[in-house]
Scaffold this active site. Structure first.
Site, PDB file in Angstrom:
ATOM      1  N   ARG A   4      40.669  50.680  30.588  1.00 13.01           N
ATOM      2  CA  ARG A   4      39.591  51.240  29.763  1.00 13.01           C
ATOM      3  C   ARG A   4      39.792  52.741  29.554  1.00 13.01           C
ATOM      4  O   ARG A   4      39.598  53.255  28.449  1.00 13.01           O
ATOM      5  CB  ARG A   4      38.238  51.007  30.436  1.00 13.01           C
ATOM      6  CG  ARG A   4      37.662  49.619  30.259  1.00 13.01           C
ATOM      7  CD  ARG A   4      36.726  49.558  29.057  1.00 13.01           C
ATOM      8  NE  ARG A   4      36.094  48.259  29.022  1.00 13.01           N
ATOM      9  CZ  ARG A   4      34.833  48.034  29.388  1.00 13.01           C
ATOM     10  NH1 ARG A   4      34.092  49.043  29.812  1.00 13.01           N
ATOM     11  NH2 ARG A   4      34.327  46.836  29.330  1.00 13.01           N
TER      12      ARG A   4
ATOM     13  N   ARG B 222      37.905  39.084  36.923  1.00 13.58           N
ATOM     14  CA  ARG B 222      36.583  38.736  36.400  1.00 13.58           C
ATOM     15  C   ARG B 222      36.704  37.485  35.525  1.00 13.58           C
ATOM     16  O   ARG B 222      37.363  37.513  34.487  1.00 13.58           O
ATOM     17  CB  ARG B 222      36.004  39.887  35.565  1.00 13.58           C
ATOM     18  CG  ARG B 222      35.835  41.196  36.345  1.00 13.58           C
ATOM     19  CD  ARG B 222      34.667  41.136  37.310  1.00 13.58           C
ATOM     20  NE  ARG B 222      34.603  42.317  38.163  1.00 13.58           N
ATOM     21  CZ  ARG B 222      33.951  43.432  37.853  1.00 13.58           C
ATOM     22  NH1 ARG B 222      33.316  43.530  36.681  1.00 13.58           N
ATOM     23  NH2 ARG B 222      33.915  44.440  38.690  1.00 13.58           N
TER      24      ARG B 222
ATOM     25  N   GLU C  30      31.752  52.855  27.929  1.00 15.88           N
ATOM     26  CA  GLU C  30      31.759  52.919  29.397  1.00 15.88           C
ATOM     27  C   GLU C  30      33.170  52.774  29.971  1.00 15.88           C
ATOM     28  O   GLU C  30      33.937  51.907  29.564  1.00 15.88           O
ATOM     29  CB  GLU C  30      30.882  51.798  29.958  1.00 15.88           C
ATOM     30  CG  GLU C  30      30.846  51.744  31.467  1.00 15.88           C
ATOM     31  CD  GLU C  30      30.666  50.334  31.988  1.00 15.88           C
ATOM     32  OE1 GLU C  30      31.167  50.054  33.095  1.00 15.88           O
ATOM     33  OE2 GLU C  30      30.048  49.514  31.287  1.00 15.88           O
TER      34      GLU C  30
ATOM     35  N   GLU D  84      35.090  36.094  33.246  1.00 16.22           N
ATOM     36  CA  GLU D  84      34.110  36.221  32.170  1.00 16.22           C
ATOM     37  C   GLU D  84      34.755  35.777  30.859  1.00 16.22           C
ATOM     38  O   GLU D  84      35.796  36.307  30.469  1.00 16.22           O
ATOM     39  CB  GLU D  84      33.628  37.666  32.067  1.00 16.22           C
ATOM     40  CG  GLU D  84      32.921  38.149  33.332  1.00 16.22           C
ATOM     41  CD  GLU D  84      32.567  39.628  33.274  1.00 16.22           C
ATOM     42  OE1 GLU D  84      33.106  40.319  32.377  1.00 16.22           O
ATOM     43  OE2 GLU D  84      31.784  40.078  34.106  1.00 16.22           O
TER      44      GLU D  84
ATOM     45  N   SER E 241      31.555  52.637  36.542  1.00 14.46           N
ATOM     46  CA  SER E 241      30.229  52.276  37.030  1.00 14.46           C
ATOM     47  C   SER E 241      30.158  52.602  38.515  1.00 14.46           C
ATOM     48  O   SER E 241      31.116  52.352  39.249  1.00 14.46           O
ATOM     49  CB  SER E 241      29.966  50.788  36.801  1.00 14.46           C
ATOM     50  OG  SER E 241      28.669  50.442  37.202  1.00 14.46           O
TER      51      SER E 241
ATOM     52  N   ARG F 189      37.383  45.047  24.363  1.00 15.59           N
ATOM     53  CA  ARG F 189      37.379  45.931  25.534  1.00 15.59           C
ATOM     54  C   ARG F 189      37.242  45.191  26.865  1.00 15.59           C
ATOM     55  O   ARG F 189      37.046  45.822  27.902  1.00 15.59           O
ATOM     56  CB  ARG F 189      36.264  46.974  25.407  1.00 15.59           C
ATOM     57  CG  ARG F 189      34.866  46.400  25.324  1.00 15.59           C
ATOM     58  CD  ARG F 189      33.839  47.531  25.263  1.00 15.59           C
ATOM     59  NE  ARG F 189      32.476  47.040  25.418  1.00 15.59           N
ATOM     60  CZ  ARG F 189      31.439  47.811  25.718  1.00 15.59           C
ATOM     61  NH1 ARG F 189      31.623  49.106  25.900  1.00 15.59           N
ATOM     62  NH2 ARG F 189      30.232  47.309  25.834  1.00 15.59           N
ATOM     63  N   HIS F 190      37.364  43.872  26.851  1.00  7.10           N
ATOM     64  CA  HIS F 190      37.243  43.101  28.091  1.00  7.10           C
ATOM     65  C   HIS F 190      38.541  42.372  28.432  1.00  7.10           C
ATOM     66  O   HIS F 190      39.221  41.840  27.555  1.00  7.10           O
ATOM     67  CB  HIS F 190      36.113  42.064  27.982  1.00  7.10           C
ATOM     68  CG  HIS F 190      34.745  42.669  28.092  1.00  7.10           C
ATOM     69  ND1 HIS F 190      34.041  43.091  26.985  1.00  7.10           N
ATOM     70  CD2 HIS F 190      33.961  42.926  29.172  1.00  7.10           C
ATOM     71  CE1 HIS F 190      32.872  43.582  27.379  1.00  7.10           C
ATOM     72  NE2 HIS F 190      32.798  43.497  28.700  1.00  7.10           N
TER      73      HIS F 190
END
Length: 654
Positions: free
Chosen positions: A628, A424, A576, A426, A579, A432-433
């Site tokens: 996670r 990713r 979370e 991002e 998903s 948490r990323h």
């Protein structure tokens, strides 16, 4: 020229060469004069027992033993000499050259000069030879001492030749020369009781990391560490019957550095050792060899990396505060950080989650697949993508295996899962990323409702949570010693909240939810988790019916209200971890959703949609972030602690 008496009855001529002009009247008066008399003549003259002062100088008669010099006579003689010296002070500062008393003015021939020079050179050469011989002797002695004290490298080829090997010294590089026949043991199998697998009196080989060492006088105590958890003490004491070898052993032990890998042979002996995991036994060292030596100066000590924040905080007001290791220095030397028992155990828990994930899904009829990570287009709308050149065209690193999981269902593999990397792009720097993580993905055909998938996933998570606490209890204990947490609380049946209920809870907690069509913030997720824990008594729950606008294009809309969708997220401790959704398997509906979201149908999506045109079962699935799950299950403060070598916007090494 001035005549000086220097020894008894052996006057010496001194040639005084004048270097500067002297006044002529002085030159005439000082041409030749007697300055000093021989000691014998002086004493004869002063004592009055010999000839006159002048003739005493010329006579060779020895001084009578009975002659005694009075202090007053000696003083008078000294005064006379001093007056003569003062009178001829102008002679001071001239250069004095010693000459033979027999022939002061005779010039030497060239042959004589050459002979003198040769003799001088010979004496000099002889002196150099003696010096060199002395130096060589000293060097030979030093070399002999060094050879006697040198600790040679050991090449251990066979146990049958063990007696010919030195009992200490660095092991030569292990290059698969032979199988020596040594039987290496595990420290965990050693004990001080008779029922231990390896009990007292047993002789064993261990390979491990030198955790600590203390050498004092003729004794040594060290701790060997295996697998970051098992530690055992070993000791050596000087042997009075073999003092030289014992001294060399002590010398070698002093040279060992902590964190080095060593091979150690010893005899098991009962002991009480509270500081090690093996507390009722120790090893008496008979042989020890360094297999891989660590630097003497390390970036940080493993024992410092193993301390809890509470322990570090409490030490700050003491005389010896513990160092506080920042995240960056830990990640820069991650291999060293992972030697700390808790951090090492986290990686084992990560492995356990994968193992239990597989176990549960295999038991429920799933097949493991492996999908491409180089794809022609984006697999997740709304998620950043890394691109790369692919032989002149642009390829993407897969943001998930989503499209290929669905095509596997179209291939009549009704239940599939994959464990693989997810990328990713991002630019998120939160705790948490990550830019790369490990995805635990599953997809399955459903008959009527996506709840079928939620039930499968709930069974899978129950299997993970229950077995972690029982089968990996030792690792969890090590982790919770440094990072405090409680086991995750969960329900027997799935705890599923619907979107409207979540909105009502959050409004009750004081949040402005607007039109209720936006995504949840981190603070809202945490608040929701706290209420669910209080209301339903669980740390693990599911939330479904998310708004369609915030979900990917492949999500099936809610048939009752297309503003919402048949999608869901799963949470641990209010954050979370997963998903998922029922997928849109109708090609026309997928095309319409893509058009509404403004997504161009490229080559990658064309083949994806085409697989539906050939017939496909309705299906649903989920994507779970491994790091996670570990990070939240263990109550860690940062997801990077749950990643072996994390990747984020600021880190691409090590």
């Amino acid at each position: 020229t001035i005549l000086f008496p220097w020894h008894y009855n052996n006057p010496t001529l001194f040639l005084v060469k004048r270097e500067a002009a002297i006044e002529s009247e002085f030159m005439v008066s000082a041409q030749l004069m007697l300055l000093f008399l021989s000691s014998a003549g002086i004493r004869r003259a002063v004592c009055g027992n010999g000839p006159s002062f002048a003739s005493a100088f010329l006579t060779k008669a020895p001084l009578a033993p009975s002659a005694a010099v009075s202090s007053s006579s000696a003083a008078a003689a000294s005064a006379a000499i001093a007056q003569s010296w003062v009178r001829y002070q102008p002679l001071r500062g001239t250069t004095v050259r010693f000459m033979s008393s027999t022939d002061a003015t005779e010039e030497k021939t060239d042959e004589e000069k050459a002979a003198i020079k040769a003799a001088r050179e010979e004496r000099k050469a002889e002196k150099e030879r003696q010096k060199a011989a002395k130096k060589a002797k000293k060097a030979a002695k030093a070399a002999a001492e060094e050879a006697a004290n040198r600790i040679e490298e050991v090449t251990y080829l066979s146990v049958s030749e063990e007696e010919s090997y030195a009992p200490f010294g660095d092991m030569s590089i292990v290059m698969s020369r032979s199988r020596s026949g040594r039987d290496f043991a595990n420290a965990a199998d050693i004990g001080g009781s008779d029922d231990a697998k390896i009990g007292p009196g047993s002789k064993v080989w261990l390979r491990g990391r030198l955790n600590s060492i203390r050498v004092k006088g003729g004794s040594c105590f060290l701790v060997l560490r295996q697998n970051s958890f098992d530690t055992i003490q070993a000791c050596f004491f000087k042997d009075k019957e073999n003092p030289e070898q014992s001294a060399k052993m002590i010398k070698y032990l002093k040279s060992l550095t902590t964190e080095s890998m060593v091979d150690l042979e010893g005899v098991v002996s009962t002991a009480e050792v509270r500081s090690c995991s093996i507390q009722d036994a120790e090893l008496v060292i008979s042989r020890i060899h360094s297999v891989s030596k660590a630097d003497a100066q390390l970036p940080f000590l493993v024992e410092d990396a193993a301390r809890s924040e509470k322990e570090v905080d409490e030490s700050q007001d003491t005389d010896r505060p513990f160092p506080r290791l920042g995240q960056e220095i830990r990640l820069d030397h991650r291999w060293l950080d992972l030697r700390a028992p808790a951090n090492n155990a986290i990686m084992r828990i990560q492995s356990a989650v994968c193992q239990l994930f597989r176990e549960s899904l295999y038991s429920q009829g799933f097949v493991e697949i492996h999908t491409p990570k180089l794809i022609a287009g984006e697999s997740e709308s709304g998620a950043g993508v890394f691109t790369t050149d692919y032989f002149g065209t642009t390829a993407c690193l897969a943001q998930s295996p989503q499209l290929y999981k669905q095509m596997a269902i179209s291939s009549d593999i009704d239940r599939v899962f994959e464990i693989g990397p997810v990328f990713r792009a991002e630019n998120s720097k939160t705790r948490r990323h990550l830019c790369e993580f490990t995805g635990l993905d599953l997809e399955m055909a459903i008959n009527e409702h996506y709840m079928e998938t939620l039930e499968v996933v709930h069974v899978m998570f129950k299997h993970i949570f229950e077995n972690l606490e029982t089968r990996w209890a030792r690792e969890l204990e090590a982790i919770r010693t440094q990072y405090e947490s409680e086991p995750v609380v969960f329900t027997d049946e799935p705890c599923v909240l619907h979107w409207p209920e979540a909105m009502e809870i959050l409004r009750g907690e004081g949040f402005d939810m607007g039109d209720e069509l936006g995504d949840l913030t981190g603070a809202q997720e945490l608040a929701l988790g706290a209420v669910v824990k209080e209301k339903y008594g669980t740390d693990f729950f599911m939330l479904d019916k998310y708004p369609s606008d915030i979900r990917p294009f492949y999500t099936m809309p809610d048939p009752a209200d297309d503003r919402f969708s048949n999608s869901y997220d799963m949470f641990i401790r209010g954050q979370e971890i997963c998903s998922g959704a029922q997928r849109c398997h109708d090609p026309e509906l997928v095309t319409k959703i893509l058009d509404n979201k403004g997504i161009e149908i490229g080559d990658g999506l064309k083949t994806y949609i085409e697989s539906f045109r050939h017939g496909v079962s309705p299906h649903a699935g989920a994507g779970i972030g491994l790091e996670r799950v570990v990070f939240l299950y263990l109550g860690l403060d940062n997801v990077r602690k749950a990643s072996m070598f994390p990747r984020d916007p600021n880190r691409c090494t090590p």
